[in-house]
Motif scaffolding. Sequence first.
Motif, PDB file in Angstrom:
ATOM      1  N   GLU A  48       0.834  -1.204   0.000  1.00  0.00           N
ATOM      2  CA  GLU A  48       0.000   0.000   0.000  1.00  0.00           C
ATOM      3  C   GLU A  48       0.868   1.253   0.000  1.00  0.00           C
ATOM      4  O   GLU A  48       0.585   2.208  -0.727  1.00  0.00           O
ATOM      5  CB  GLU A  48      -0.966  -0.017   1.178  1.00  0.00           C
ATOM      6  N   GLN A  49       1.934   1.244   0.765  1.00  0.00           N
ATOM      7  CA  GLN A  49       2.841   2.392   0.773  1.00  0.00           C
ATOM      8  C   GLN A  49       3.478   2.588  -0.594  1.00  0.00           C
ATOM      9  O   GLN A  49       3.633   3.722  -1.057  1.00  0.00           O
ATOM     10  CB  GLN A  49       3.919   2.232   1.847  1.00  0.00           C
ATOM     11  N   ASP A  50       3.808   1.488  -1.272  1.00  0.00           N
ATOM     12  CA  ASP A  50       4.340   1.582  -2.641  1.00  0.00           C
ATOM     13  C   ASP A  50       3.334   2.255  -3.569  1.00  0.00           C
ATOM     14  O   ASP A  50       3.710   3.082  -4.409  1.00  0.00           O
ATOM     15  CB  ASP A  50       4.688   0.203  -3.186  1.00  0.00           C
ATOM     16  N   VAL A  51       2.055   1.893  -3.431  1.00  0.00           N
ATOM     17  CA  VAL A  51       1.007   2.513  -4.262  1.00  0.00           C
ATOM     18  C   VAL A  51       0.920   4.005  -3.970  1.00  0.00           C
ATOM     19  O   VAL A  51       0.866   4.821  -4.894  1.00  0.00           O
ATOM     20  CB  VAL A  51      -0.358   1.824  -4.047  1.00  0.00           C
ATOM     21  N   PHE A  52       0.928   4.369  -2.687  1.00  0.00           N
ATOM     22  CA  PHE A  52       0.861   5.792  -2.336  1.00  0.00           C
ATOM     23  C   PHE A  52       2.054   6.551  -2.899  1.00  0.00           C
ATOM     24  O   PHE A  52       1.896   7.648  -3.447  1.00  0.00           O
ATOM     25  CB  PHE A  52       0.792   5.980  -0.815  1.00  0.00           C
ATOM     26  N   ASN A  53       3.231   5.980  -2.781  1.00  0.00           N
ATOM     27  CA  ASN A  53       4.424   6.633  -3.332  1.00  0.00           C
ATOM     28  C   ASN A  53       4.292   6.807  -4.843  1.00  0.00           C
ATOM     29  O   ASN A  53       4.643   7.856  -5.389  1.00  0.00           O
ATOM     30  CB  ASN A  53       5.678   5.823  -3.003  1.00  0.00           C
ATOM     31  N   HIS A  54       3.778   5.772  -5.500  1.00  0.00           N
ATOM     32  CA  HIS A  54       3.628   5.812  -6.958  1.00  0.00           C
ATOM     33  C   HIS A  54       2.641   6.894  -7.392  1.00  0.00           C
ATOM     34  O   HIS A  54       2.940   7.676  -8.307  1.00  0.00           O
ATOM     35  CB  HIS A  54       3.177   4.443  -7.471  1.00  0.00           C
ATOM     36  N   VAL A  55       1.469   6.955  -6.752  1.00  0.00           N
ATOM     37  CA  VAL A  55       0.471   7.938  -7.186  1.00  0.00           C
ATOM     38  C   VAL A  55       0.898   9.355  -6.832  1.00  0.00           C
ATOM     39  O   VAL A  55       0.598  10.293  -7.582  1.00  0.00           O
ATOM     40  CB  VAL A  55      -0.953   7.622  -6.667  1.00  0.00           C
ATOM     41  N   ARG A  56       1.606   9.516  -5.727  1.00  0.00           N
ATOM     42  CA  ARG A  56       2.121  10.864  -5.420  1.00  0.00           C
ATOM     43  C   ARG A  56       3.139  11.287  -6.470  1.00  0.00           C
ATOM     44  O   ARG A  56       3.130  12.432  -6.920  1.00  0.00           O
ATOM     45  CB  ARG A  56       2.728  10.905  -4.014  1.00  0.00           C
TER      46      ARG A  56
END
Length: 87
Positions: A48-56
């Motif tokens: 989930e943190q990877d997804v947040f980093n990606h979308v940011r």
Amino acid sequence: MDISDWRQKIDELDEQIVRLISQRAEAAKAIGELKRISDLPVYEPHREQDVFNHVRAANPGPLADTEIQHVYERIIDVMRTLQRRDS
């Protein structure tokens, strides 16, 4: 453009967003099935943190990075519920 033109544009964009969210949900269901078969947890905080980093990183604005992350926190929460429901 006047307000009705902008609202029509928003309606069209919403239809596109709904289609994309549905496609994302199908992918999440498939991943949920693979997790179930492999006895993996539905909740994966590192992913989930990877997804947040990606979308940011992909965020062009005008929403702030924290705001786009809030949107994705809700999307991921719904997808996690979908995975649990279908397992």
